[in-house]
Design a protein around this motif. Structure first.
Motif, PDB file in Angstrom:
ATOM      1  N   MET A   1      31.945  75.139  57.423  1.00  0.00           N
ATOM      2  CA  MET A   1      31.132  75.456  58.130  1.00  0.00           C
ATOM      3  C   MET A   1      30.850  74.592  59.316  1.00  0.00           C
ATOM      4  SD  MET A   1      29.776  78.467  57.567  1.00  0.00           S
ATOM      5  CE  MET A   1      28.000  78.257  58.213  1.00  0.00           C
ATOM      6  N   PHE A   2      30.351  74.777  60.182  1.00  0.00           N
ATOM      7  CA  PHE A   2      30.125  73.698  61.749  1.00  0.00           C
ATOM      8  C   PHE A   2      28.545  73.789  61.829  1.00  0.00           C
ATOM      9  CE2 PHE A   2      29.965  72.749  66.086  1.00  0.00           C
ATOM     10  CZ  PHE A   2      30.383  71.402  65.939  1.00  0.00           C
ATOM     11  N   ASN A   3      28.152  72.641  61.903  1.00  0.00           N
ATOM     12  CA  ASN A   3      26.563  72.566  62.455  1.00  0.00           C
ATOM     13  C   ASN A   3      26.416  72.015  63.777  1.00  0.00           C
ATOM     14  OD1 ASN A   3      23.993  72.102  62.607  1.00  0.00           O
ATOM     15  ND2 ASN A   3      23.717  70.866  60.925  1.00  0.00           N
ATOM     16  N   ASP A   4      26.275  72.832  64.878  1.00  0.00           N
ATOM     17  CA  ASP A   4      26.298  72.376  66.184  1.00  0.00           C
ATOM     18  C   ASP A   4      24.801  71.594  66.349  1.00  0.00           C
ATOM     19  OD1 ASP A   4      24.590  74.256  66.331  1.00  0.00           O
ATOM     20  OD2 ASP A   4      25.720  75.541  67.589  1.00  0.00           O
ATOM     21  N   LYS A   5      24.177  71.544  65.629  1.00  0.00           N
ATOM     22  CA  LYS A   5      22.714  70.818  65.753  1.00  0.00           C
ATOM     23  C   LYS A   5      22.904  69.288  65.603  1.00  0.00           C
ATOM     24  CE  LYS A   5      19.445  74.322  65.511  1.00  0.00           C
ATOM     25  NZ  LYS A   5      20.594  75.257  65.514  1.00  0.00           N
ATOM     26  N   VAL A   6      23.955  68.920  64.822  1.00  0.00           N
ATOM     27  CA  VAL A   6      24.132  67.499  64.726  1.00  0.00           C
ATOM     28  C   VAL A   6      25.159  67.088  65.356  1.00  0.00           C
ATOM     29  CG1 VAL A   6      22.885  67.238  62.631  1.00  0.00           C
ATOM     30  CG2 VAL A   6      25.341  67.647  62.479  1.00  0.00           C
ATOM     31  N   CYS A   7      26.119  68.039  65.941  1.00  0.00           N
ATOM     32  CA  CYS A   7      27.462  67.450  66.638  1.00  0.00           C
ATOM     33  C   CYS A   7      27.077  66.756  67.936  1.00  0.00           C
ATOM     34  CB  CYS A   7      28.300  68.955  67.171  1.00  0.00           C
ATOM     35  SG  CYS A   7      29.654  68.565  68.087  1.00  0.00           S
ATOM     36  N   VAL A   8      27.749  65.595  68.065  1.00  0.00           N
ATOM     37  CA  VAL A   8      27.603  64.848  69.229  1.00  0.00           C
ATOM     38  C   VAL A   8      28.810  64.969  70.322  1.00  0.00           C
ATOM     39  CG1 VAL A   8      26.273  63.052  67.867  1.00  0.00           C
ATOM     40  CG2 VAL A   8      28.774  62.773  68.249  1.00  0.00           C
ATOM     41  N   GLY A   9      29.435  65.842  69.892  1.00  0.00           N
ATOM     42  CA  GLY A   9      30.573  66.251  71.135  1.00  0.00           C
ATOM     43  C   GLY A   9      31.783  65.118  71.234  1.00  0.00           C
ATOM     44  N   CYS A  10      31.836  64.779  70.240  1.00  0.00           N
ATOM     45  CA  CYS A  10      33.127  63.374  70.394  1.00  0.00           C
ATOM     46  C   CYS A  10      34.256  64.009  70.135  1.00  0.00           C
ATOM     47  CB  CYS A  10      32.907  62.464  69.248  1.00  0.00           C
ATOM     48  SG  CYS A  10      33.281  63.043  67.352  1.00  0.00           S
ATOM     49  N   ARG A  11      34.473  65.193  69.806  1.00  0.00           N
ATOM     50  CA  ARG A  11      35.605  65.990  69.809  1.00  0.00           C
ATOM     51  C   ARG A  11      36.915  65.235  68.917  1.00  0.00           C
ATOM     52  NH1 ARG A  11      36.125  66.270  75.870  1.00  0.00           N
ATOM     53  NH2 ARG A  11      34.487  64.496  75.697  1.00  0.00           N
TER      54      ARG A  11
ATOM     55  N   ALA B   1      26.884  72.499  80.509  1.00  0.00           N
ATOM     56  CA  ALA B   1      26.755  71.243  81.042  1.00  0.00           C
ATOM     57  C   ALA B   1      25.718  70.062  80.455  1.00  0.00           C
ATOM     58  CB  ALA B   1      25.933  71.301  82.455  1.00  0.00           C
ATOM     59  N   PHE B   2      24.929  70.798  79.581  1.00  0.00           N
ATOM     60  CA  PHE B   2      23.889  69.773  78.900  1.00  0.00           C
ATOM     61  C   PHE B   2      23.838  69.656  77.304  1.00  0.00           C
ATOM     62  CE2 PHE B   2      21.802  71.298  82.784  1.00  0.00           C
ATOM     63  CZ  PHE B   2      21.727  70.152  83.296  1.00  0.00           C
ATOM     64  N   ASN B   3      24.552  70.594  76.707  1.00  0.00           N
ATOM     65  CA  ASN B   3      24.572  70.525  75.174  1.00  0.00           C
ATOM     66  C   ASN B   3      26.228  71.159  74.939  1.00  0.00           C
ATOM     67  OD1 ASN B   3      24.282  69.804  72.689  1.00  0.00           O
ATOM     68  ND2 ASN B   3      23.279  71.989  72.185  1.00  0.00           N
ATOM     69  N   PRO B   4      27.284  70.386  75.477  1.00  0.00           N
ATOM     70  CA  PRO B   4      28.324  71.022  74.989  1.00  0.00           C
ATOM     71  C   PRO B   4      28.949  70.527  73.362  1.00  0.00           C
ATOM     72  CG  PRO B   4      28.694  68.715  76.198  1.00  0.00           C
ATOM     73  CD  PRO B   4      27.351  69.190  76.042  1.00  0.00           C
ATOM     74  N   VAL B   5      29.009  71.445  72.339  1.00  0.00           N
ATOM     75  CA  VAL B   5      29.425  71.483  71.194  1.00  0.00           C
ATOM     76  C   VAL B   5      30.712  72.061  70.704  1.00  0.00           C
ATOM     77  CG1 VAL B   5      27.306  70.988  70.450  1.00  0.00           C
ATOM     78  CG2 VAL B   5      28.011  73.146  70.758  1.00  0.00           C
ATOM     79  N   VAL B   6      31.287  71.660  69.773  1.00  0.00           N
ATOM     80  CA  VAL B   6      32.449  72.129  69.340  1.00  0.00           C
ATOM     81  C   VAL B   6      32.338  73.654  68.639  1.00  0.00           C
ATOM     82  CG1 VAL B   6      34.023  72.304  67.276  1.00  0.00           C
ATOM     83  CG2 VAL B   6      33.860  70.083  68.790  1.00  0.00           C
ATOM     84  N   LYS B   7      33.144  74.487  68.875  1.00  0.00           N
ATOM     85  CA  LYS B   7      33.086  76.026  68.439  1.00  0.00           C
ATOM     86  C   LYS B   7      34.265  76.302  67.879  1.00  0.00           C
ATOM     87  CE  LYS B   7      29.303  76.922  71.178  1.00  0.00           C
ATOM     88  NZ  LYS B   7      28.186  77.766  70.819  1.00  0.00           N
ATOM     89  N   LYS B   8      33.896  77.107  66.423  1.00  0.00           N
ATOM     90  CA  LYS B   8      35.120  77.403  65.914  1.00  0.00           C
ATOM     91  C   LYS B   8      34.912  78.585  64.709  1.00  0.00           C
ATOM     92  CE  LYS B   8      35.353  75.076  61.547  1.00  0.00           C
ATOM     93  NZ  LYS B   8      35.486  76.163  60.935  1.00  0.00           N
ATOM     94  N   CYS B   9      35.829  79.476  64.265  1.00  0.00           N
ATOM     95  CA  CYS B   9      35.620  80.386  63.370  1.00  0.00           C
ATOM     96  C   CYS B   9      35.016  79.860  62.053  1.00  0.00           C
ATOM     97  CB  CYS B   9      36.802  81.009  63.108  1.00  0.00           C
ATOM     98  SG  CYS B   9      36.928  81.935  61.343  1.00  0.00           S
TER      99      CYS B   9
END
Lengths: 171, 314
Positions: free
Chosen positions: B143-153, B171-179
């Motif tokens: 699982m991936f929690n985009d609430k805490v993702c800081v977008g470091c990739r 533009a303002f809240n880019p996060v990681v997305k996946k299955c």
């Protein structure tokens, strides 16, 4: 009691789909068409031309060992060689409509003596049987060759008039 | 009195260091032995069954409420789409699963390969994430929690299958997305993921991962000539929840067959495991060294102070 109930369910099923599935056993006429619509959601039901397919394939090509005709797979013949005609021959009598539901998986696991542990679900059985043969015989294989997609299906595939790029972009 | 405590201190610190070294060299962390949660679910992808209808892509788009695709899901032109000089489609922020077509020499039919997150038993993305945005659930989903993702990739670099995508469009809240294995909407309720449910060919078989391994080997045994004798994902990188069967060698379908069996975490677990020990032992050890090294100076200082005090008394 259980037998009676099963017979009753089977009878109801035959009436519901409007075919005499046990007809072969009773020497009655085989169905002209069979309406395959129990899984329809994104496509309308398919009116399967049974009479046409009788001319191009043996009963056992689709019905395995259930019509009294010997199975075409030698591996099946190891157990089913002497098998007689069965009362039920419809695909869904053996192939589950929801093969991955928690209940079905649990029941399958609990049945430790089960041999067919990798049995296809109903949708998989239909498509692998139909499409496999269609590919081999050069018959139509496109989705829309057999299925009429409904509005829910167009929405799902974002196709037709509902295509995001407009109707011209979709084929 | 001070001599005894010094000896005790040295002995204790040596014992501590020895214990740390021993536990590191004995490989006590044993990541390679982990086979995932016993009741973890998985999906067996039988590529000999796939017909490239892309229903799975459509179902995923609907289930995960993803934006509309550029091309309709029944448009075969998608298979000819390529980017970056001929690369096939990959997962994006708008498509958590993608089916690609491979024309194989000597094969009559093309082979279709569905890609999505493989939900590793020991996920490299999870290992690499410094804010713990990733979790491996007992059902098998990563699982991936985009609430805490800081977008470091970092996870995008860490993933050996190039799966995590990034919402560059935001533009303002880019996060990681996946299955996410449809965990929230389906998996935890005992339902198969949307792509499995819609697959007409049952190219996707859902079940307990351990049962799927048995089923896969049974298929290989029962159908000589149909499959290459390998279940991709059974052993790769410590095992993945999604596994593949193929009729052609996996390299020809752009699978990475050089990954080995060790989970990615095995490469860093020893080092990372040493960090807390270093943090606990080194301050005490070096404080001790410091005290010992400066003891005499300190003592001399004391002795030097005394005469003055005595002078004051006089």
């Amino acid at each position: 009691m259980a037998d009676l109930k099963r017979t009753k369910i089977a009878l109801m099923f035959f009436l519901a789909v409007g075919v005499g599935s046990g007809a072969a056993a009773l020497g009655m006429d085989l169905p002209e068409t069979v309406l395959l619509n129990s899984l329809s959601r994104y496509y309308d039901g398919v009116s399967f031309d049974h009479a046409l397919h009788e001319q191009v394939a043996d009963c056992a090509s689709c019905h395995h060992h259930t019509t009294g005709m010997p199975s075409q797979d030698p591996d099946c013949m190891r157990c089913h060689a002497g098998a007689a005609e069965m009362g039920v021959v419809a695909c869904r009598d053996c192939h589950a409509a929801e093969p991955f539901s928690a209940g079905y998986l649990k029941a399958k696991k609990a049945d430790t003596h089960r041999y067919h542990t990798d049995q296809l679900g109903l949708k998989g059985a239909y498509h692998q049987s139909c499409l496999g043969c269609h590919q081999a015989m050069g018959a139509p294989i496109g989705c829309l060759d057999c299925h009429q997609r409904n509005q829910a299906g167009d929405e799902l595939f974002r196709a037709g008039a509902l295509s995001s790029a407009g109707p011209a972009a979709s084929r | 009195m001070s001599g005894i405590s010094r000896r005790k201190f040295l002995a204790a610190s040596m014992a501590g260091s020895a214990a740390a070294t021993l536990s590191l060299t004995s490989g006590a962390f044993g990541a390679a032995l982990l086979e995932g949660y016993p009741d973890g679910m998985g999906v067996l992808v039988d590529m000999t069954r796939c017909i490239g209808c892309r229903s799975c892509e459509a179902a995923c788009n609907k289930e995960q409420q993803l934006p509309a695709p550029e091309m309709a899901f029944d448009d075969p032109a998608a298979f000819d789409y390529s980017y970056h000089a001929g690369q096939k489609r990959r997962t994006t922020e708008a498509a958590y699963t993608v089916v690609n077509r491979y024309e194989i020499q000597g094969e009559e039919q093309p082979v279709y390969r569905k890609i999505q997150c493989n939900h590793c038993n020991e996920p490299a993305c999870l290992t690499s994430c410094f804010v713990n945005a990733y979790t491996k659930t007992k059902e098998g989903a990563v699982m991936f929690n985009d609430k805490v993702c800081v977008g470091c990739r970092t996870c995008m670099v860490a993933c050996p299958f190039n799966i995590p995508a990034y919402s560059y469009s935001s533009a303002f809240n880019p996060v990681v997305k996946k299955c996410v294995f449809c965990h929230e909407t389906r998996l935890k309720n005992g339902l198969p993921p949307a792509c499995v449910e819609i697959c007409p060919q049952e190219a996707l078989t859902f079940g307990n991962r351990r049962d799927l391994i048995k089923i896969a080997h049974q298929r290989i045994n029962d159908n000589p000539g149909r499959y290459v004798d390998h279940l991709y994902g059974e052993k790769e990188l410590g095992g993945t929840s999604w596994m593949y069967l193929s009729s052609v060698p996996f390299e020809q379908l752009a699978f990475d067959t050089t990954l080995g069996r060790e989970p990615i975490i095995s490469n860093v677990k020893g080092f990372l495991g040493a960090v807390p020990m270093v943090l606990a032992i080194w301050p005490a050890l070096f404080t001790g060294f410091h005290l010992l090294a400066t003891k005499n100076k300190h003592g001399e200082g004391h002795q030097a102070d005394h005469p003055i005090q005595e002078d004051d008394k006089q």
